[in-house]
Design a protein around this motif. Sequence first.
Motif, PDB file in Angstrom:
ATOM      1  N   PHE A 129       0.837  -1.201   0.000  1.00  0.00           N
ATOM      2  CA  PHE A 129       0.000   0.000   0.000  1.00  0.00           C
ATOM      3  C   PHE A 129       0.869   1.246   0.000  1.00  0.00           C
ATOM      4  O   PHE A 129       1.786   1.383   0.804  1.00  0.00           O
ATOM      5  CB  PHE A 129      -0.894   0.001   1.250  1.00  0.00           C
ATOM      6  CG  PHE A 129      -1.731   1.240   1.405  1.00  0.00           C
ATOM      7  CD1 PHE A 129      -2.776   1.498   0.538  1.00  0.00           C
ATOM      8  CD2 PHE A 129      -1.462   2.150   2.406  1.00  0.00           C
ATOM      9  CE1 PHE A 129      -3.544   2.639   0.676  1.00  0.00           C
ATOM     10  CE2 PHE A 129      -2.225   3.285   2.554  1.00  0.00           C
ATOM     11  CZ  PHE A 129      -3.269   3.534   1.686  1.00  0.00           C
ATOM     12  N   ASN A 130       0.582   2.161  -0.923  1.00  0.00           N
ATOM     13  CA  ASN A 130       1.297   3.431  -1.002  1.00  0.00           C
ATOM     14  C   ASN A 130       0.334   4.536  -0.599  1.00  0.00           C
ATOM     15  O   ASN A 130      -0.620   4.833  -1.322  1.00  0.00           O
ATOM     16  CB  ASN A 130       1.839   3.656  -2.414  1.00  0.00           C
ATOM     17  CG  ASN A 130       2.680   4.910  -2.491  1.00  0.00           C
ATOM     18  OD1 ASN A 130       2.291   5.977  -2.040  1.00  0.00           O
ATOM     19  ND2 ASN A 130       3.856   4.773  -3.072  1.00  0.00           N
ATOM     20  N   CYS A 131       0.585   5.144   0.536  1.00  0.00           N
ATOM     21  CA  CYS A 131      -0.309   6.166   1.082  1.00  0.00           C
ATOM     22  C   CYS A 131      -0.472   7.349   0.127  1.00  0.00           C
ATOM     23  O   CYS A 131      -1.588   7.751  -0.182  1.00  0.00           O
ATOM     24  CB  CYS A 131       0.228   6.636   2.443  1.00  0.00           C
ATOM     25  SG  CYS A 131      -0.785   7.902   3.243  1.00  0.00           S
ATOM     26  N   ALA A 132       0.637   7.905  -0.328  1.00  0.00           N
ATOM     27  CA  ALA A 132       0.581   9.103  -1.170  1.00  0.00           C
ATOM     28  C   ALA A 132      -0.147   8.858  -2.484  1.00  0.00           C
ATOM     29  O   ALA A 132      -0.961   9.675  -2.914  1.00  0.00           O
ATOM     30  CB  ALA A 132       1.993   9.622  -1.433  1.00  0.00           C
ATOM     31  N   SER A 133       0.122   7.717  -3.135  1.00  0.00           N
ATOM     32  CA  SER A 133      -0.530   7.465  -4.425  1.00  0.00           C
ATOM     33  C   SER A 133      -2.015   7.147  -4.243  1.00  0.00           C
ATOM     34  O   SER A 133      -2.780   7.223  -5.205  1.00  0.00           O
ATOM     35  CB  SER A 133       0.167   6.323  -5.173  1.00  0.00           C
ATOM     36  OG  SER A 133      -0.016   5.109  -4.497  1.00  0.00           O
ATOM     37  N   SER A 134      -2.431   6.811  -3.033  1.00  0.00           N
ATOM     38  CA  SER A 134      -3.863   6.571  -2.750  1.00  0.00           C
ATOM     39  C   SER A 134      -4.576   7.833  -2.298  1.00  0.00           C
ATOM     40  O   SER A 134      -5.753   7.798  -1.983  1.00  0.00           O
ATOM     41  CB  SER A 134      -3.998   5.497  -1.671  1.00  0.00           C
ATOM     42  OG  SER A 134      -3.473   4.284  -2.112  1.00  0.00           O
TER      43      SER A 134
END
Length: 129
Positions: free
Chosen positions: A119-124
Amino acid sequence: MQKIILLALFATLAACAARSNVKLADPQATKLAPHVGQVCMLRSPLPEGVKHKVLGNINSSKQTYGSVNELLPLMAADARAIGADTVINLNTSQKMGAWAWARPVGTGVAVKLEDKGSFNCASSGGELR
């Protein structure tokens, strides 16, 4: 008399501070260890297929005027305290209160990701706190 007035003033000011609390999803569940890492603050649900466990609901507010940005560090700290690494469905707004026409309030769901690496916080669309 001055001491009583000062004590009443300090008590009133303390009640105006921003605060946050957690209602655990399952109070009987095994508690996760707190951590000091960053927490992803995400205004939406997690993307499809990201496995997670819901730990609880976080509610935060301030009784007087202020910014919702005052609440985010408190909510992230509460998430860390219960072992969560992400707060999803984050909702912040201003509501009418007894002491202010517009006081900041916030809610969110604290979750623990099964695989943080997937999971990538920024890209989500999230923000690390």
